[in-house]
Design a protein around this motif. Structure first.
Motif, PDB file in Angstrom:
ATOM      1  N   ASP A 199      -0.618  -7.583  -1.908  1.00  0.00           N
ATOM      2  CA  ASP A 199       0.460  -6.940  -1.157  1.00  0.00           C
ATOM      3  C   ASP A 199       0.787  -5.544  -1.675  1.00  0.00           C
ATOM      4  O   ASP A 199       1.841  -4.982  -1.359  1.00  0.00           O
ATOM      5  CB  ASP A 199       1.719  -7.809  -1.183  1.00  0.00           C
ATOM      6  CG  ASP A 199       2.235  -8.051  -2.605  1.00  0.00           C
ATOM      7  OD1 ASP A 199       1.621  -7.543  -3.565  1.00  0.00           O
ATOM      8  OD2 ASP A 199       3.250  -8.760  -2.742  1.00  0.00           O
ATOM      9  N   ALA A 200      -0.110  -4.954  -2.440  1.00  0.00           N
ATOM     10  CA  ALA A 200       0.115  -3.614  -2.978  1.00  0.00           C
ATOM     11  C   ALA A 200       0.321  -2.604  -1.859  1.00  0.00           C
ATOM     12  O   ALA A 200      -0.422  -2.599  -0.865  1.00  0.00           O
ATOM     13  CB  ALA A 200      -1.078  -3.181  -3.835  1.00  0.00           C
ATOM     14  N   ARG A 201       1.301  -1.748  -2.023  1.00  0.00           N
ATOM     15  CA  ARG A 201       1.555  -0.697  -1.042  1.00  0.00           C
ATOM     16  C   ARG A 201       1.032   0.654  -1.511  1.00  0.00           C
ATOM     17  O   ARG A 201       0.728   1.527  -0.692  1.00  0.00           O
ATOM     18  CB  ARG A 201       3.056  -0.586  -0.758  1.00  0.00           C
ATOM     19  CG  ARG A 201       3.678  -1.829  -0.163  1.00  0.00           C
ATOM     20  CD  ARG A 201       2.913  -2.346   1.047  1.00  0.00           C
ATOM     21  NE  ARG A 201       2.666  -1.287   2.037  1.00  0.00           N
ATOM     22  CZ  ARG A 201       1.769  -1.378   3.016  1.00  0.00           C
ATOM     23  NH1 ARG A 201       1.000  -2.451   3.120  1.00  0.00           N
ATOM     24  NH2 ARG A 201       1.631  -0.390   3.875  1.00  0.00           N
ATOM     25  N   SER A 202       0.971   0.855  -2.819  1.00  0.00           N
ATOM     26  CA  SER A 202       0.473   2.126  -3.344  1.00  0.00           C
ATOM     27  C   SER A 202      -0.753   1.872  -4.216  1.00  0.00           C
ATOM     28  O   SER A 202      -0.757   0.963  -5.043  1.00  0.00           O
ATOM     29  CB  SER A 202       1.561   2.843  -4.141  1.00  0.00           C
ATOM     30  OG  SER A 202       2.009   2.043  -5.223  1.00  0.00           O
ATOM     31  N   VAL A 203      -1.795   2.672  -4.011  1.00  0.00           N
ATOM     32  CA  VAL A 203      -3.079   2.471  -4.680  1.00  0.00           C
ATOM     33  C   VAL A 203      -3.603   3.815  -5.176  1.00  0.00           C
ATOM     34  O   VAL A 203      -3.570   4.816  -4.449  1.00  0.00           O
ATOM     35  CB  VAL A 203      -4.114   1.854  -3.708  1.00  0.00           C
ATOM     36  CG1 VAL A 203      -5.477   1.704  -4.389  1.00  0.00           C
ATOM     37  CG2 VAL A 203      -3.628   0.512  -3.175  1.00  0.00           C
ATOM     38  N   VAL A 204      -4.085   3.839  -6.408  1.00  0.00           N
ATOM     39  CA  VAL A 204      -4.818   4.995  -6.902  1.00  0.00           C
ATOM     40  C   VAL A 204      -6.275   4.580  -7.035  1.00  0.00           C
ATOM     41  O   VAL A 204      -6.589   3.547  -7.638  1.00  0.00           O
ATOM     42  CB  VAL A 204      -4.258   5.521  -8.248  1.00  0.00           C
ATOM     43  CG1 VAL A 204      -4.309   4.463  -9.352  1.00  0.00           C
ATOM     44  CG2 VAL A 204      -5.005   6.786  -8.674  1.00  0.00           C
ATOM     45  N   ASN A 205      -7.165   5.348  -6.423  1.00  0.00           N
ATOM     46  CA  ASN A 205      -8.591   5.048  -6.438  1.00  0.00           C
ATOM     47  C   ASN A 205      -9.257   6.020  -7.398  1.00  0.00           C
ATOM     48  O   ASN A 205      -9.453   7.198  -7.079  1.00  0.00           O
ATOM     49  CB  ASN A 205      -9.176   5.182  -5.027  1.00  0.00           C
ATOM     50  CG  ASN A 205     -10.638   4.769  -4.970  1.00  0.00           C
ATOM     51  OD1 ASN A 205     -11.130   4.073  -5.851  1.00  0.00           O
ATOM     52  ND2 ASN A 205     -11.327   5.194  -3.931  1.00  0.00           N
ATOM     53  N   VAL A 206      -9.601   5.528  -8.577  1.00  0.00           N
ATOM     54  CA  VAL A 206     -10.135   6.381  -9.644  1.00  0.00           C
ATOM     55  C   VAL A 206     -11.659   6.377  -9.589  1.00  0.00           C
ATOM     56  O   VAL A 206     -12.287   5.327  -9.506  1.00  0.00           O
ATOM     57  CB  VAL A 206      -9.634   5.898 -11.019  1.00  0.00           C
ATOM     58  CG1 VAL A 206     -10.217   6.753 -12.131  1.00  0.00           C
ATOM     59  CG2 VAL A 206      -8.106   5.943 -11.060  1.00  0.00           C
ATOM     60  N   GLY A 207     -12.245   7.568  -9.653  1.00  0.00           N
ATOM     61  CA  GLY A 207     -13.682   7.682  -9.433  1.00  0.00           C
ATOM     62  C   GLY A 207     -13.984   7.434  -7.975  1.00  0.00           C
ATOM     63  O   GLY A 207     -14.917   6.727  -7.619  1.00  0.00           O
ATOM     64  N   ALA A 208     -13.189   8.057  -7.113  1.00  0.00           N
ATOM     65  CA  ALA A 208     -13.143   7.697  -5.693  1.00  0.00           C
ATOM     66  C   ALA A 208     -14.342   8.158  -4.885  1.00  0.00           C
ATOM     67  O   ALA A 208     -14.570   7.666  -3.774  1.00  0.00           O
ATOM     68  CB  ALA A 208     -11.864   8.277  -5.071  1.00  0.00           C
ATOM     69  N   GLY A 209     -15.102   9.119  -5.401  1.00  0.00           N
ATOM     70  CA  GLY A 209     -16.258   9.593  -4.655  1.00  0.00           C
ATOM     71  C   GLY A 209     -15.888  10.111  -3.284  1.00  0.00           C
ATOM     72  O   GLY A 209     -14.892  10.820  -3.099  1.00  0.00           O
ATOM     73  N   ALA A 210     -16.679   9.706  -2.298  1.00  0.00           N
ATOM     74  CA  ALA A 210     -16.463  10.172  -0.929  1.00  0.00           C
ATOM     75  C   ALA A 210     -15.475   9.296  -0.165  1.00  0.00           C
ATOM     76  O   ALA A 210     -15.287   9.485   1.040  1.00  0.00           O
ATOM     77  CB  ALA A 210     -17.802  10.232  -0.186  1.00  0.00           C
TER      78      ALA A 210
END
Length: 249
Positions: A33-44
């Protein structure tokens, strides 16, 4: 100025590394149920959920330039120094990227610092070394990857930090649309393509003379039917466990 090893390696990444919807569904389910996400090493931008508030972190300007206009905003930074306050995100994502980090201990500590939960996609090197491409044609992949931080190291680091990570298999569909290294396990002809191989760091970072020799042997085995005779058991499979794993806390 951040050095950019993907300036060449990632020049056509978005074309070959598209998110597979079945893998995406598994990753998204792990976000809960996460509303906020940080995508580390996100690439394209592969596997970023479209229904959450997402911030992408990516050190490579080449990769950031390939993110679609509809993708989340990207910050150029490294995992080891995330420019966010403590607990800024519900979940921190890291999809097939931890093995590229310079300091895994610091990077995972930062991921934990800025997010309350973590969802990481990596692989079990022992299982992956048995993949036919590695075992029969390019054992150099396993040798190179033995030095990388993959499943065992990630779990060890998380446990040392007081977490209790869960590990789940992430089987690869036979028609996987994301061109990572194990994607073409039932479509061996794809590995003959230089363009396809260019999107696979595990191959692209090897001595290309070694790769050319292996590709030549695979081409010959496909031409005379040896590969199909030897791997007939794979031809009816719709998915295969190659060691890819989803780690969550």
């Amino acid at each position: 100025m951040i050095s950019d090893p993907y300036a060449e390696l990632g020049r056509d990444y978005a074309r070959s590394r598209r998110p597979d919807p079945r893998i995406a569904a598994t990753v998204t389910a792990a976000l809960g149920d996460a509303r906020s996400v940080v995508n580390v090493g996100a690439g394209a931008g592969s596997y970023e959920p479209g229904d959450r508030d997402v911030v992408a972190v990516e050190p490579s300007s080449r990769m950031i330039a390939q993110r679609p206009a509809t993708a989340a905003a990207a910050v150029q930074a490294r995992a080891e120094g995330l420019p966010f306050p403590d607990g800024a995100f519900d979940v921190g994502m890291a999809v097939l990227t931890v093995h590229h980090w310079t300091d895994v201990t610091a990077g995972l500590a930062e991921l934990r610092r800025v997010s309350r939960r973590q969802v990481i996609v990596t692989w079990d090197q022992a299982v992956f070394s048995r993949f036919w491409l590695v075992r029969d044609y390019l054992p150099e992949i396993a040798e190179h990857e033995s030095r990388l931080a993959c499943l065992d190291r990630i779990v060890e680091e998380l446990r040392a930090a007081g977490e209790t990570p869960t590990v789940a298999p992430l089987p690869v569909p036979s028609d996987c649309v994301d061109g990572f290294l194990g994607a073409y396990w039932r479509r061996p002809e794809a590995y003959l393509s230089e363009r396809v191989r260019a999107g696979m760091s595990g191959v692209a970072l090897l001595d290309q003379n070694v790769v050319a020799d292996a590709v030549g042997r695979l081409r010959a085995d496909l031409a005379d039917g040896h590969w199909h005779r030897h791997h007939v058991g794979l031809l009816g499979r719709t998915e295969l466990d190659l060691g890819y794993r989803l780690v969550s806390t």
